[in-house]
Design an enzyme around this catalytic site. Structure first.
Site, short mmCIF file in Angstrom:
data_model
loop_
_atom_site.label_atom_id
_atom_site.label_comp_id
_atom_site.label_asym_id
_atom_site.label_seq_id
_atom_site.Cartn_x
_atom_site.Cartn_y
_atom_site.Cartn_z
N LYS A 28 0.71 -1.07 -0.13
CA LYS A 28 0.14 0.02 0.00
C LYS A 28 0.89 1.31 -0.07
CE LYS A 28 0.18 0.88 4.84
NZ LYS A 28 0.09 2.31 5.40
N THR A 29 1.97 1.29 0.68
CA THR A 29 2.80 2.67 0.61
C THR A 29 3.48 2.61 -0.74
OG1 THR A 29 3.74 2.03 3.02
CG2 THR A 29 4.89 3.60 1.61
N ASP A 213 -3.35 8.15 4.89
CA ASP A 213 -2.87 6.79 5.02
C ASP A 213 -3.33 6.26 6.45
OD1 ASP A 213 -1.49 4.45 4.95
OD2 ASP A 213 0.76 4.99 5.39
N GLU A 214 -3.49 5.02 6.77
CA GLU A 214 -3.87 4.43 7.74
C GLU A 214 -5.19 5.18 8.46
OE1 GLU A 214 -2.53 1.76 8.83
OE2 GLU A 214 -0.50 1.79 8.60
N GLN A 244 -7.03 -4.13 10.48
CA GLN A 244 -5.79 -3.92 11.26
C GLN A 244 -6.30 -2.34 12.16
OE1 GLN A 244 -1.73 -4.13 9.48
NE2 GLN A 244 -3.07 -4.33 7.74
N ARG A 586 2.74 -10.21 10.76
CA ARG A 586 4.23 -9.58 10.70
C ARG A 586 5.05 -10.50 10.05
NH1 ARG A 586 2.60 -5.28 9.76
NH2 ARG A 586 0.54 -6.49 9.75
#
Length: 699
Positions: A28-29, A213-214, A244, A586
């Protein structure tokens, strides 16, 4: 650009609001960065007409570096920053409209707490009934919801009325001092944009593209901020993942992302579900777990990578054995060529790190604690150990300097320096106090009396009882309990872990002095070579956004993960499951899931039930349970097996006055059976089984 189809769509979409639902490890980044570059290179907007908001300075820095590598100097005028940094930039130009100087000060938490304390004292509030830290916590939560003192007054309660008065006085003092706190930065930006049309128009015309973002982590006041800034027709694109969303406890509202299409009619939703991080086995486990939660945008993470190793399940007699087994497995990975900095141990609460740190030190494995401090370096632990040092050695000047005003008792630095300069400390604190005279002497003599009482009271006590008594009688533990905040609860759990460690030292023959010597050796890790790389220890919350080759998730027990406070709150339980999902995702290659059958609680072993989340992972994806480490001490009995009274972990029970609940732990305290029960709407209660009158309910 070498993007997959979904990423390419996210980069090129125009003409309507955009929600990018980006699964863990889905790039996504990169998609966000490429969208920014594409906007500039297509000529749709100049760099200064783009604002991209992140939640951390680290994320903002990473995004800026990526954009700069593509656009060079053209990106310098672009706003790639956090909510708070962008707010400062806006406020510096126009905050005088709100009665503040443009050179306003931003107060940190210590400054804020000092102001709240002054206001509370001016209102005649008892700090025991109204702890300043608790008041500040509530004020911050209200600001993040966009609420003020008037809402509190409308509630009409006694506490709400006092809190409203404190909030008003606190706000007034900040205004008079030309200061804002951290929450004010966003709140005052909203007020400025709402109250002054020319200011709002200027900023709305400045930005043609607003990216966030987020987005799942935004709170109500951040949502309001976004709507105001983009309200002039800017094209909005947000990136996030409902799966998340793990910050509800600090005010984040998952509805912001779930209801994006309702808030922004005509929005396009693009789902990034191809994972570039983890093996297929790890992703299948993550999918199985998170699908237990309701979500507005279900997705199935997938990869073109390998199936990978099965997830290894580890079960151990107690938390110390868990630490030893994890350290042994890490040592094996290191011998096999795994880099230390590619290994992470993740846990729900900071207190859990104690047994893990000690095991890693014993195995001489270099480690670092990320987003936290080493267990024995935490303030509350060092404070209690300083009291213990003064009990053992009254001449320990460094310990005296640390705790002479902990908890606060009005003895300042000047008084401490005068005591030291008197040269009489070697003859005792009472003698040194006589040289001071006045009120300072009385305060120091009172502290000397406290130390004398503590020495007499702990003399002959077992180590764990002595440590627990010092925590209580010093005032440290009672003060944390009065605070009642999440931070205070975390510190209480750390003290709990310290008592448990003292109990283990006691069982191995140590007295209080021996325990202190053991701790001093465990704290000395200077011999570890940082150039070799370090295993990372951190909480699950701190791990979000990171990735590691091998991940150990420890403490997978009912009452820990999921946390006891969530067991009868569906929304909180869903968030705990999302936290578990974050931990699973992770891992790139190897995933270990570990739990202890017993865990020390206030110096006593409590039987722990297996986390319900473990049952949600398909059995074909796992292997184990692994045998416990050989150096562990096998306990008697097994969790989950019925006791003589027929009650076992996980049983649904009814209490005469507390109602229905579930047994989440059980331990022996002398001849007594002690249980912890999570009651519906009442939280977790600790009960003597013989006196509780619990009745088992059939499923």
């Amino acid at each position: 650009m070498n993007l997959n189809d979904a990423q390419l769509e996210a980069v090129r979409h125009r003409g309507a609001p955009l929600l990018i639902v980006a699964g863990a490890g889905s790039g996504k980044t990169r998609a966000l960065t490429e969208r920014i570059v594409n906007i500039v290179e297509s000529g749709e907007a100049a760099p200064h007409q783009i604002i991209a908001i992140t939640f951390t300075n680290k994320a903002a820095r990473e995004m800026r570096e990526r954009v700069m590598s593509r656009l060079g100097a053209r990106a310098e005028s672009m706003w790639l920053m956090t909510f708070h940094r962008a707010s400062i930039e806006i406020l510096r130009r126009d905050i005088d409209r709100l009665g503040y100087p443009k050179s306003f000060t931003v107060y940190d938490q210590a400054d804020q707490l000092a102001v709240v304390r002054l206001v509370a004292r001016s209102l005649g509030l008892d700090e025991k009934r109204f702890p300043p830290s608790q008041l500040l916590h509530r004020i911050s939560a209200l600001k993040n919801e966009g609420k003020g003192a008037e809402e509190l007054r409308r509630q009409g309660g006694f506490y709400e009325g006092r809190l409203a008065a404190v909030m008003e006085g606190y706000t007034s003092r900040l205004v008079s001092q030309g200061a804002l706190d951290f929450d004010d930065l966003i709140l005052k930006t909203c007020e400025l944009l709402e109250d002054f049309e020319d200011v709002r128009s200027r900023w709305q015309h400045r930005f043609k593209h607003v990216l966030v973002d987020e987005y799942q982590d935004t709170n109500p006041i951040q949502y309001r901020w976004l709507r105001l800034l983009a309200g002039g027709g800017a094209e909005v694109a947000v990136v996030g993942d409902p799966d998340q969303a793990i910050y509800g406890w600090r005010g984040a509202d998952i509805r912001n992302i779930l209801e994006f299409e309702k808030d922004f009619p005509g929005a396009r939703v693009v789902i990034l579900d191809r994972n570039y991080r983890s093996t297929a086995t790890i992703l299948d486990a993550a999918n199985a777990v998170v699908h237990m939660n309701p979500t507005g945008h279900p997705k199935e993470l997938w990869t073109e990578g390998t199936e990978g190793e099965k997830i290894r399940l580890m079960e151990h007699p107690d938390d110390r054995a868990e630490g030893d087994a994890v350290a042994q497995e890490i040592a094996s990975l290191l011998r096999g060529g795994e880099r230390a900095d590619e290994i992470a141990v993740l846990f729900r609460t900071n207190a859990q790190s104690r047994s893990l740190e000690e095991a890693l030190i014993r195995f001489r494995i270099p480690y670092r604690v990320l987003a936290g401090v080493r267990f024995y370096e935490r303030a509350e632990i060092k404070d209690i150990l300083a009291y213990a040092r003064l009990v053992v050695n009254p001449g320990d000047e460094m310990a005296l300097r640390r705790v002479i005003n902990v908890p606060k008792r009005g003895i300042g630095e000047k008084t401490v320096e005068a005591l030291v300069e008197s040269g009489l400390l070697a003859d005792g604190l009472d003698r040194a106090a006589e040289a001071l005279g006045g009120r300072a002497a009385l305060k120091v003599k009172a502290f000397a009396g406290l130390l004398g009482d503590l020495r007499r009271e702990v003399e002959g006590l077992p180590v764990a009882e002595a440590v627990e008594h010092l925590a209580k009688a010093s005032g440290i533990l009672p003060e944390l309990r009065r605070e009642g905040t999440d931070e205070a609860q975390g510190r209480i759990e750390n003290i709990d872990a310290l008592v448990a460690r003292a109990k283990e030292a006691e069982d191995e023959g140590d007295d209080l002095a021996g325990f202190l010597s053991r701790v001093s050796l465990l704290s000395d890790v200077d011999e570890l070579d940082p150039s070799e790389g370090s295993v990372v220890l951190m909480t699950l919350h701190a791990a979000k956004g990171l990735e590691f080759g091998s991940v150990f998730l420890v403490g997978l027990e009912e009452g820990i993960l999921p946390h006891s406070r969530s067991l009868y709150e569906p929304r909180q339980l869903d968030e705990e499951r999302r936290l578990f999902y974050v931990g699973i995702t992770r891992a790139k290659s190897r995933l270990y899931l570990s739990r202890a059958m017993r865990r020390m609680t206030w110096g006593n072993p409590a039987v722990m039930g297996r986390s319900r989340f473990l049952e949600e992972i398909p059995g074909e994806l796992t292997e184990g349970w692994l045998p416990p480490a050989k150096i562990s001490r096998p306990p008697s009995g097994q969790p989950g097996s019925p006791s003589e009274d027929g009650l076992r972990l996980g049983d649904r029970v009814r209490h005469p006055s507390l109602g229905r609940g579930t047994i989440i732990s059980r331990r022996k305290d002398g001849d007594d059976d002690v249980v912890q029960v999570a009651f519906e709407g009442r939280g977790v209660k600790t009960l003597l089984l013989d006196m509780a009158g619990l009745i088992r309910e059939e499923a």
